[in-house]
Motif scaffolding. Structure first.
Motif, PDB file in Angstrom:
ATOM      1  N   ALA A  56       0.830  -1.203   0.000  1.00 12.68           N
ATOM      2  CA  ALA A  56       0.000   0.000   0.000  1.00 12.68           C
ATOM      3  C   ALA A  56       0.865   1.255   0.000  1.00 12.68           C
ATOM      4  O   ALA A  56       0.557   2.236  -0.691  1.00 12.68           O
ATOM      5  CB  ALA A  56      -0.930  -0.008   1.213  1.00 12.68           C
ATOM      6  N   GLN A  57       1.947   1.230   0.767  1.00  8.84           N
ATOM      7  CA  GLN A  57       2.833   2.387   0.824  1.00  8.84           C
ATOM      8  C   GLN A  57       3.524   2.624  -0.517  1.00  8.84           C
ATOM      9  O   GLN A  57       3.628   3.766  -0.983  1.00  8.84           O
ATOM     10  CB  GLN A  57       3.878   2.181   1.922  1.00  8.84           C
ATOM     11  CG  GLN A  57       4.817   3.369   2.113  1.00  8.84           C
ATOM     12  CD  GLN A  57       5.837   3.127   3.214  1.00  8.84           C
ATOM     13  OE1 GLN A  57       6.042   1.988   3.627  1.00  8.84           O
ATOM     14  NE2 GLN A  57       6.469   4.188   3.687  1.00  8.84           N
ATOM     15  N   VAL A 101      -1.928   3.605  -2.058  1.00 11.24           N
ATOM     16  CA  VAL A 101      -3.372   3.410  -1.946  1.00 11.24           C
ATOM     17  C   VAL A 101      -3.707   2.870  -0.559  1.00 11.24           C
ATOM     18  O   VAL A 101      -2.825   2.498   0.220  1.00 11.24           O
ATOM     19  CB  VAL A 101      -3.897   2.433  -3.028  1.00 11.24           C
ATOM     20  CG1 VAL A 101      -3.682   2.995  -4.410  1.00 11.24           C
ATOM     21  CG2 VAL A 101      -3.218   1.075  -2.900  1.00 11.24           C
ATOM     22  N   HIS A 102      -4.995   2.806  -0.275  1.00 11.82           N
ATOM     23  CA  HIS A 102      -5.458   2.340   1.026  1.00 11.82           C
ATOM     24  C   HIS A 102      -5.240   0.830   1.164  1.00 11.82           C
ATOM     25  O   HIS A 102      -5.238   0.084   0.174  1.00 11.82           O
ATOM     26  CB  HIS A 102      -6.946   2.673   1.188  1.00 11.82           C
ATOM     27  CG  HIS A 102      -7.444   2.527   2.589  1.00 11.82           C
ATOM     28  ND1 HIS A 102      -7.905   1.331   3.090  1.00 11.82           N
ATOM     29  CD2 HIS A 102      -7.557   3.435   3.601  1.00 11.82           C
ATOM     30  CE1 HIS A 102      -8.285   1.497   4.350  1.00 11.82           C
ATOM     31  NE2 HIS A 102      -8.084   2.766   4.674  1.00 11.82           N
ATOM     32  N   LEU A 103      -5.083   0.374   2.399  1.00 10.58           N
ATOM     33  CA  LEU A 103      -4.881  -1.050   2.671  1.00 10.58           C
ATOM     34  C   LEU A 103      -6.012  -1.901   2.109  1.00 10.58           C
ATOM     35  O   LEU A 103      -5.776  -2.980   1.555  1.00 10.58           O
ATOM     36  CB  LEU A 103      -4.762  -1.281   4.183  1.00 10.58           C
ATOM     37  CG  LEU A 103      -3.525  -0.729   4.885  1.00 10.58           C
ATOM     38  CD1 LEU A 103      -3.640  -0.922   6.394  1.00 10.58           C
ATOM     39  CD2 LEU A 103      -2.281  -1.439   4.372  1.00 10.58           C
ATOM     40  N   ASN A 104      -7.244  -1.439   2.288  1.00 12.27           N
ATOM     41  CA  ASN A 104      -8.384  -2.235   1.800  1.00 12.27           C
ATOM     42  C   ASN A 104      -8.370  -2.356   0.277  1.00 12.27           C
ATOM     43  O   ASN A 104      -8.791  -3.380  -0.280  1.00 12.27           O
ATOM     44  CB  ASN A 104      -9.699  -1.607   2.259  1.00 12.27           C
ATOM     45  CG  ASN A 104      -9.926  -1.797   3.746  1.00 12.27           C
ATOM     46  OD1 ASN A 104      -9.348  -2.695   4.363  1.00 12.27           O
ATOM     47  ND2 ASN A 104     -10.748  -0.936   4.342  1.00 12.27           N
ATOM     48  N   THR A 105      -7.914  -1.317  -0.406  1.00 15.79           N
ATOM     49  CA  THR A 105      -7.807  -1.383  -1.865  1.00 15.79           C
ATOM     50  C   THR A 105      -6.793  -2.448  -2.270  1.00 15.79           C
ATOM     51  O   THR A 105      -7.021  -3.226  -3.206  1.00 15.79           O
ATOM     52  CB  THR A 105      -7.384  -0.017  -2.431  1.00 15.79           C
ATOM     53  OG1 THR A 105      -8.357   0.955  -2.059  1.00 15.79           O
ATOM     54  CG2 THR A 105      -7.261  -0.065  -3.947  1.00 15.79           C
TER      55      THR A 105
END
Length: 230
Positions: free
Chosen positions: A34-35, A39-43
Motif C-alpha cells: 500500500a505504501q 493506496v489504502h490497505l483495503n484497496t
C-alpha cells in the motif's frame, strides 16, 4: 476550479500492484504494498484477492522469529500471466498461410483436421462408451452433431427429407474460412472424418459444401457401406 485527477481503472491499479511485487525481489506485506503503490490497505487487499484467484500472485508467510502468528506476505507467482492478452487469430492466420503454401494444401489441411477429429472423438467416446467399440449409424451421427455443437458450428439435422445432411449455421473460424476457405474448410471436413473413423462408424462424411447460403454450409453423410475415412 481544480480539475480532479482521472479515475484509475481497477485493471490498471491491479497491474501496478502486480508490477510492484515483481520488482520487489521478495515477498511484501499488505502495508508495504500500500505504501509503495500509494493506496489504502483495503484497496490493496481487494486487488490481491483477485490476483491470487487469477494465479498471478501467491500468499506466503514470513519466517517466524518471535512468538505469535507470522505475518502473511505476497509475492508474484513465477509464471506468465494467465489473464494476459491473447491473439490466437494471429497464430491461426500464420498457420493457415503456412498450409496454403504447401504443395498439397488441401491434403495437408484434411490430414490436420483428421488428427484434430480423432482427438476430439476419443474424449467423447471415453465419456459415453468404450473407445475401442464401434457405434451405430444413429449413435455416431448424434455424437458428430454433439461435437459440432460443442465446437460452435450450430449444427442442424436436415428436416427436408435428406437425413444424410447436416447443416452448419455458424463457423467458429468465420473470418479465416471466408479468406482461406481452400484450407480451413478441408480442416473441418477432415475433423469430421477423423471423428467418425475413431468411433468406427458405418457412416462416412463424404463432402462439405461451403456457404451454399450466406448462413449455411452443408455436410453430406454417406450411408452404411459407404467409403469410410481413415
Amino acid at each position: 476550479m481544480t480539475t480532479p485527477p482521472p479515475l484509475r481503472r481497477s485493471g490498471t491499479r491491479r497491474a501496478e500492484i502486480l508490477r510492484t511485487l515483481r520488482d520487489a525481489g521478495g515477498p511484501l506485506g499488505i502495508a508495504e504494498i500500500a505504501q509503495r503503490v500509494g493506496v489504502h490497505l483495503n484497496t490493496v487487499r481487494f486487488h490481491l484477492d483477485a490476483l491470487v484467484a487469477a494465479g498471478t500472485v501467491e500468499r506466503t508467510r514470513a519466517e517466524l522469529r518471535a512468538p505469535g502468528r507470522p505475518p502473511q506476505l505476497y509475492r508474484a507467482a513465477p509464471r506468465m500471466d494467465p489473464a494476459g492478452p491473447r491473439h490466437y487469430r494471429v497464430l491461426a492466420e500464420a498457420l493457415v498461410a503456412a498450409l496454403a503454401a504447401e504443395a498439397d494444401p488441401v491434403g495437408r489441411a484434411t490430414e490436420a483436421g483428421r488428427a484434430w477429429g480423432r482427438r476430439e472423438a476419443s474424449g467423447l467416446a471415453a465419456d459415453q462408451a468404450d473407445v475401442d467399440a464401434s457405434v451405430s449409424a444413429d449413435e455416431s451421427t448424434e455424437l458428430l452433431v454433439g461435437m459440432l455443437d460443442d465446437l460452435g458450428f450450430a449444427p442442424e439435422r436436415d428436416q427436408s427429407g435428406a437425413p444424410s445432411r447436416i447443416g452448419l449455421r455458424s463457423c467458429p473460424f468465420l473470418e479465416l474460412a471466408v479468406d482461406h476457405a481452400e484450407v480451413v474448410c478441408p480442416v473441418h471436413l477432415g475433423m469430421m472424418q477423423g471423428a467418425m473413423s475413431t468411433w468406427r462408424s458405418p457412416i462416412s462424411v463424404d463432402r462439405l459444401d461451403r456457404f451454399v447460403e450466406p448462413d449455411l454450409c452443408l455436410v453430406h453423410l454417406g450411408g452404411v457401406g459407404g467409403t469410410r475415412a481413415s
